[in-house]
Design a protein around this motif. Sequence first.
Motif: not given
Length: 89
Positions: A36, A57, A59-60, A63-64
Amino acid sequence: MQEDKVLEFKKVVGELVRELRKKNTNLSINKFALSYDFDKSNMSKLERGIYSAYLITAWRLSEALGLKFSEFAKLIEEKLGEDFTLMDI
């Protein structure tokens, strides 16, 4: 006081990320970071509660981990408890 609360917050977030990474992805921290595009060192620090992620970060990361950011935030709130606050008002 406030510093203790920040440390508690980082610890809870780190524990939650580690728990969700293992449960939702079944990847090692190295494979997760590589898959990721996260920095391995920062991921390790985050999971150990010694690093704070920027909002983007986080947020990412949510999602990951297969979650909406709002779901991730809710899980953090639940782990910290209803009375937790970073502000001494």
